[in-house]
Write a protein that holds these residues in place. Structure first.
Motif, PDB file in Angstrom:
ATOM      1  N   THR A 191      -2.831   2.377  -1.316  1.00  0.00           N
ATOM      2  CA  THR A 191      -3.548   1.728  -0.213  1.00  0.00           C
ATOM      3  C   THR A 191      -4.753   0.932  -0.721  1.00  0.00           C
ATOM      4  O   THR A 191      -5.234   1.151  -1.831  1.00  0.00           O
ATOM      5  N   THR A 199       3.642  -5.088  -5.888  1.00  0.00           N
ATOM      6  CA  THR A 199       3.901  -4.428  -4.603  1.00  0.00           C
ATOM      7  C   THR A 199       5.018  -5.202  -3.905  1.00  0.00           C
ATOM      8  O   THR A 199       5.436  -6.252  -4.380  1.00  0.00           O
ATOM      9  N   ASP A 200       5.450  -4.679  -2.768  1.00  0.00           N
ATOM     10  CA  ASP A 200       6.452  -5.407  -1.977  1.00  0.00           C
ATOM     11  C   ASP A 200       5.787  -6.091  -0.786  1.00  0.00           C
ATOM     12  O   ASP A 200       6.468  -6.599   0.106  1.00  0.00           O
ATOM     13  N   ASP A 201       4.459  -6.083  -0.737  1.00  0.00           N
ATOM     14  CA  ASP A 201       3.760  -6.667   0.413  1.00  0.00           C
ATOM     15  C   ASP A 201       4.121  -8.148   0.548  1.00  0.00           C
ATOM     16  O   ASP A 201       4.451  -8.804  -0.435  1.00  0.00           O
ATOM     17  N   GLU A 202       3.980  -8.643   1.783  1.00  0.00           N
ATOM     18  CA  GLU A 202       4.342 -10.032   2.023  1.00  0.00           C
ATOM     19  C   GLU A 202       3.432 -10.995   1.278  1.00  0.00           C
ATOM     20  O   GLU A 202       3.815 -12.091   0.892  1.00  0.00           O
ATOM     21  N   GLU A 203       2.185 -10.579   1.067  1.00  0.00           N
ATOM     22  CA  GLU A 203       1.236 -11.416   0.345  1.00  0.00           C
ATOM     23  C   GLU A 203       0.886 -10.773  -0.989  1.00  0.00           C
ATOM     24  O   GLU A 203       0.924  -9.541  -1.122  1.00  0.00           O
ATOM     25  N   SER A 222      -5.879 -13.858  -1.596  1.00  0.00           N
ATOM     26  CA  SER A 222      -4.508 -13.722  -1.102  1.00  0.00           C
ATOM     27  C   SER A 222      -3.711 -14.988  -1.333  1.00  0.00           C
ATOM     28  O   SER A 222      -4.251 -16.089  -1.266  1.00  0.00           O
ATOM     29  N   ARG A 258       3.593 -14.237  -1.303  1.00  0.00           N
ATOM     30  CA  ARG A 258       4.394 -13.664  -2.401  1.00  0.00           C
ATOM     31  C   ARG A 258       5.699 -14.462  -2.512  1.00  0.00           C
ATOM     32  O   ARG A 258       6.429 -14.609  -1.543  1.00  0.00           O
TER      33      ARG A 258
END
Ligand SMILES: Nc1ncnc2c1ncn2[C@@H]1O[C@H](COP(=O)(O)OP(=O)(O)OP(=O)(O)O)[C@@H](O)[C@H]1O
Ligand SMILES: Cc1ncc(CO)c(N)n1
Length: 265
Positions: free
Chosen positions: A153, A179-183, A198, A201
């Motif tokens: 986190t 990470t797999d985050d969108e950004e 930011s 991704r």
């Protein structure tokens, strides 16, 4: 004409996408004169590492002496350091030549999974180099190793950033590539405030050397005298364009595009 001078102390990547080669390409694109001190030669391509040949610590010392005593160094970065003996020499030379703008990319493992820093050197990194650094740029797995924390986190990453500052570094960027985050969100902390950088991704396998390129861009901007925050912002824009416009080279994790920042920004 005066030109800013940047030194990379890192490993050679025969594939040209990471290490010394990525650093020098980045320095060139950002109009900084690039110099190098090679710590190890890797036989490497987009598929992986097939050989690692560490240089004698003496060879690393002589390279740093050679450039620092003649050409001068406005800022330096470290990448692959390979072992404790080379790390000791780098720390000694950074002090001796009073290199005050120092970026540490705590390279531990290549994207292909190969170890680029011996495990027993991880503690030495904290003891010897981190206290000398202007900024350290770990990716998430590296930040987890250095702090002993699990970092899923943003709150945990903020706590990890504080712990890294307690080790003596002036500032930290915890990169959000893994990470797999969108950004792709990187966390910056300089002891005063937390800031995030930011970018979208990109779903690409061509991310070999992203960390090297990012830390080299910070180093180039610091060499020009930019503030750390400005340097980090430019580096984020540089790496984002380099990933956004892939070159599609090789059969595995291909290199990023070092021309893209100039062409498309
Ligand atoms: N797929 C992606 N899309 C957009 N930005 C990315 C992507 N992957 C990484 N980045 C960005 O690239 C920079 C480098 O981060 P990353 O975590 O990939 O470094 P790294 O693991 O040290 O790289 P390497 O070990 O390959 O040199 C960061 O700013 C990160 O947010
Ligand atoms: C030489 C070298 N340095 C750093 C990395 C990390 O990307 C790599 N793959 N190779």
């Amino acid at each position: 004409m005066t030109i800013a001078r940047a030194l990379t102390i890192a490993g050679s990547d025969s594939g040209g996408g990471a290490g010394i080669q990525a650093d020098l390409k980045t320095f060139q694109e950002l109009h900084v004169f690039g110099m190098s001190a090679i710590t190890a030669v890797t036989a490497q391509n987009t598929l992986g590492v097939t050989g690692i040949y560490e240089l004698p610590p003496e060879a690393v010392a002589r390279q740093i002496d050679a450039v620092a005593t003649d050409l001068g160094v406005d800022a330096a970065k470290t990448g692959m350091i390979a072992n404790i003996e080379i790390m000791e020499v780098i720390a000694e030379k950074v002090r001796e030549h009073r290199i005050h703008r120092l970026v540490i990319d705590p390279v531990m493992i290549a994207k292909s999974g190969h170890a680029l820093l011996k495990e027993d050197a991880r503690d030495a990194l904290k003891r010897l180099l981190i206290p000398l650094a202007t900024v350290i740029t770990p990716n998430l797995p590296e930040a987890e190793v250095l702090t002993g924390m699990s970092l899923s986190t943003m709150e945990q990453r903020k706590e990890a950033a504080k712990r890294l500052l307690d080790m003596g570094v002036h500032a930290v960027v915890i990169k959000g590539g893994h990470t797999d985050d969108e950004e792709a969100v990187d966390l910056f902390y300089d002891g005063r405030e937390f800031r995030t950088l930011s970018a979208p991704r990109f779903h690409t396998r061509h991310t070999h050397g992203t960390g090297c390129t990012f830390s080299a861009a910070i180093t180039a901007e610091l060499a020009k005298g930019e503030s750390l925050w400005e340097a980090v912002k430019t580096a984020k824009a540089f790496i984002t364009e380099a990933i956004r416009h892939p070159l599609d080279l090789g059969q595995g994790h291909g290199p990023t595009n070092h021309w893209a920042y100039r062409q498309f920004k």
